[in-house]
Design an enzyme around this catalytic site. Structure first.
Site, PDB file in Angstrom:
ATOM      1  N   GLY A   1       0.850  -1.186   0.000  1.00 12.70           N
ATOM      2  CA  GLY A   1       0.000   0.000   0.000  1.00 12.70           C
ATOM      3  C   GLY A   1       0.882   1.232   0.000  1.00 12.70           C
ATOM      4  O   GLY A   1       1.201   1.816  -1.033  1.00 12.70           O
TER       5      GLY A   1
ATOM      6  N   ARG B   1      -2.199  11.551  10.191  1.00 12.37           N
ATOM      7  CA  ARG B   1      -1.055  10.725  10.582  1.00 12.37           C
ATOM      8  C   ARG B   1      -0.196  11.320  11.693  1.00 12.37           C
ATOM      9  O   ARG B   1       0.190  10.604  12.619  1.00 12.37           O
ATOM     10  CB  ARG B   1      -0.193  10.370   9.361  1.00 12.37           C
ATOM     11  CG  ARG B   1      -0.956   9.515   8.321  1.00 12.37           C
ATOM     12  CD  ARG B   1      -0.055   8.960   7.241  1.00 12.37           C
ATOM     13  NE  ARG B   1       0.892   8.023   7.801  1.00 12.37           N
ATOM     14  CZ  ARG B   1       2.161   8.291   8.063  1.00 12.37           C
ATOM     15  NH1 ARG B   1       2.666   9.487   7.791  1.00 12.37           N
ATOM     16  NH2 ARG B   1       2.931   7.388   8.598  1.00 12.37           N
TER      17      ARG B   1
ATOM     18  N   CYS C   1     -10.039  22.153  16.546  1.00  4.96           N
ATOM     19  CA  CYS C   1     -10.042  22.424  17.984  1.00  4.96           C
ATOM     20  C   CYS C   1      -9.637  21.183  18.774  1.00  4.96           C
ATOM     21  O   CYS C   1     -10.469  20.528  19.403  1.00  4.96           O
ATOM     22  CB  CYS C   1     -11.411  22.931  18.400  1.00  4.96           C
ATOM     23  SG  CYS C   1     -11.757  24.485  17.598  1.00  4.96           S
TER      24      CYS C   1
HETATM   25  C1  PLP Z   1      -2.960  -2.180   5.515  1.00  4.63           C
HETATM   26  C2  PLP Z   1      -2.679  -3.523   4.968  1.00  4.63           C
HETATM   27  C3  PLP Z   1      -1.763  -3.682   3.929  1.00  4.63           C
HETATM   28  C4  PLP Z   1      -0.951  -2.548   3.360  1.00  4.63           C
HETATM   29  O1  PLP Z   1       0.008  -2.101   4.256  1.00  4.63           O
HETATM   30  P1  PLP Z   1       1.113  -1.025   3.781  1.00  4.63           P
HETATM   31  O2  PLP Z   1       1.920  -0.829   4.987  1.00  4.63           O
HETATM   32  O3  PLP Z   1       0.393   0.180   3.357  1.00  4.63           O
HETATM   33  O4  PLP Z   1       1.883  -1.662   2.668  1.00  4.63           O
HETATM   34  C5  PLP Z   1      -1.596  -4.947   3.402  1.00  4.63           C
HETATM   35  N1  PLP Z   1      -2.293  -6.014   3.881  1.00  4.63           N
HETATM   36  C6  PLP Z   1      -3.171  -5.885   4.892  1.00  4.63           C
HETATM   37  C7  PLP Z   1      -3.912  -7.079   5.358  1.00  4.63           C
HETATM   38  C8  PLP Z   1      -3.399  -4.642   5.469  1.00  4.63           C
HETATM   39  O5  PLP Z   1      -4.268  -4.516   6.481  1.00  4.63           O
END
Ligand code: PLP
Length: 413
Positions: free
Chosen positions: A275, A312, A342
């Site tokens: 991701g 974040r 706030c």
């Molecule tokens: C969030 C998630 C990902 C992606 O994680 P990244 O750190 O963004 O690469 C992959 N697999 C599962 C099951 C997740 O919950």
């Protein structure tokens, strides 16, 4: 990564000055680079080229339809964690047959939807969920393809809020229970074991925890095959980290070497769920300075982006570099850059050295492509930001800024 770089003194996304986008669309606005997204996807694909694999982009990192469509065109599959994400994948023209479904709380309705859409794999996270999936499969007269997500009890050495592979985590089934659960599943008529899955956390910057977890999981895969389970897929999850400030995560090549060495004994088709590593450095959040506020103890710079737009820093103590859209000479001062929300935690950048910003000056929070807009909310009744996709010299709005009327859609006074 050169998609965001200064030309003369003006910060560009590819061929487009970011200040031109801010002037046209307003702020706060997320801006993504198609070239950066594409390049990163190709890099990961090439790193695994010698091995049968499918990249399943993790939708929750950034779920904008334009980005899902771009990854679909590059041949990507998807990793989803809800029925809503499945709907997004389909809306963007993505292939459910290349999609895997994780999450500890899938509802039977979400399972049935995914099964009838032809999902590749359910990543099952508990014994009771397996029974629920079996019931869904039997009702549909089909066997739902599944992998157990196991918890290898490995410390991912990342922020505790994004570690998912420890015994104390809610994710996955305990490693020791997996063999018995696969045996139990074999007697069920509504499921079919096709793989094994793990995901130990996010923003991983070291290979040792990956190696430790995958070696354990590969070992279990081999054991399960020997017990007669016809597994095909080893899903190694996502989690590869990126550079926000001075982190030195493994390159895709180094990551691939680590993964491939660990899973070699399995002969499995790999499923990868990146991701953040695909989208994180491909996006920025543009913001405009509202006010400077010198106090006895520090100088605050109040900007028009807040924790509702980029959570974040407040949620994970995360660092995002801050760059002026037009560079200016001057003496650096220490400032805290804060949003309008706030909440005392609405601090986007703490203790940064900057040429004292002027009112109206534009900045970019860097590396905001992952878990930025996808985690944005309307807290404080702030409409969510616009999103823009840059491609070479061209750019377009891929999500309109929310309007105030959108804030109460569905409400009844
Ligand atoms: C969030 C998630 C990902 C992606 O994680 P990244 O750190 O963004 O690469 C992959 N697999 C599962 C099951 C997740 O919950």
């Amino acid at each position: 990564m050169t998609a965001f770089a200064y030309r003369k003194s003006s910060l560009h996304a590819e061929g487009v000055p970011l200040s031109a986008i801010a002037d046209a669309v307003g702020t706060p606005t997320y801006v993504y680079s198609a070239a950066a997204l594409t390049e990163r996807f190709r890099e990961v694909t090439e790193a695994f080229a010698g091995h049968p694999h499918l990249i399943c982009y993790s939708v929750k990192a950034n779920s904008n339809l334009a980005i899902l469509k771009l990854f679909t065109a590059l041949g990507s599959g998807f990793d989803i964690v809800s029925g809503g994400e499945l709907a997004r994948v389909k809306q963007a023209g993505g292939d459910a047959g290349k999609t895997v479904f994780a999450g500890v709380g899938k509802t039977p309705d979400e399972m049935a939807q995914a099964l009838s859409s032809g999902i590749r794999l359910f990543n099952v996270e508990s014994a009771e969920e397996l029974e629920a999936l079996d019931a869904v499969g039997r009702r549909a007269g089909r066997r739902a393809p599944f992998a157990l997500r196991v918890n290898p009890d490995v410390d991912a050495r990342t922020h505790r809020y994004i570690a998912t592979g420890l015994k104390t985590s809610k994710f996955g089934v305990p490693f020791e229970e997996a063999v018995a659960l696969y045996a139990k599943a074999k007697k069920m008529k509504g499921v079919q074991a096709l793989g094994l899955d793990c995901h130990i956390g996010s923003q991983l910057t070291r290979t040792a925890p990956m190696r430790a977890a995958l070696t354990k999981v590969a070992d279990l895969y081999v054991t399960l095959k020997a017990k007669g389970h016809a597994l095909e897929y080893l899903d190694v999850g996502g989690g590869l980290g990126i550079t926000y400030s001075d982190e030195t995560p493994p390159s895709p090549q180094e990551y691939a070497r680590t993964v491939l060495a660990a899973v070699k004994p399995t002969g499995a088709t790999l499923l990868l769920e990146p991701g953040r590593s695909l989208v994180g450095n491909a996006g920025v959040l543009l913001t405009r300075v509202l006010y400077r506020k010198p106090t006895e103890t520090r100088t605050f710079v109040v900007v028009d982006a807040g924790m509702n737009d980029l959570i974040r820093p407040a949620l994970y103590e995360a660092h995002h570099a801050l760059q002026p859209l037009v560079k200016r000479r001057g003496k650096d001062v220490q400032v805290d850059v804060v949003g309008p929300v706030c909440e005392s935690t609405d601090v986007l950048a703490k203790g940064r050295s900057l040429v004292l910003p002027r009112q109206g000056e534009l900045f970019a929070f860097m590396s905001a492509g992952a878990y930025g807009m996808s985690m944005a909310s309307t807290y404080n009744s702030r409409p969510r930001p616009a999103e823009v996709l840059v491609d070479g010299e061209a750019w377009r709005v891929v999500r309109e800024r929310e309007r105030v009327e959108d804030l109460w859609r569905g409400e009844r006074a």
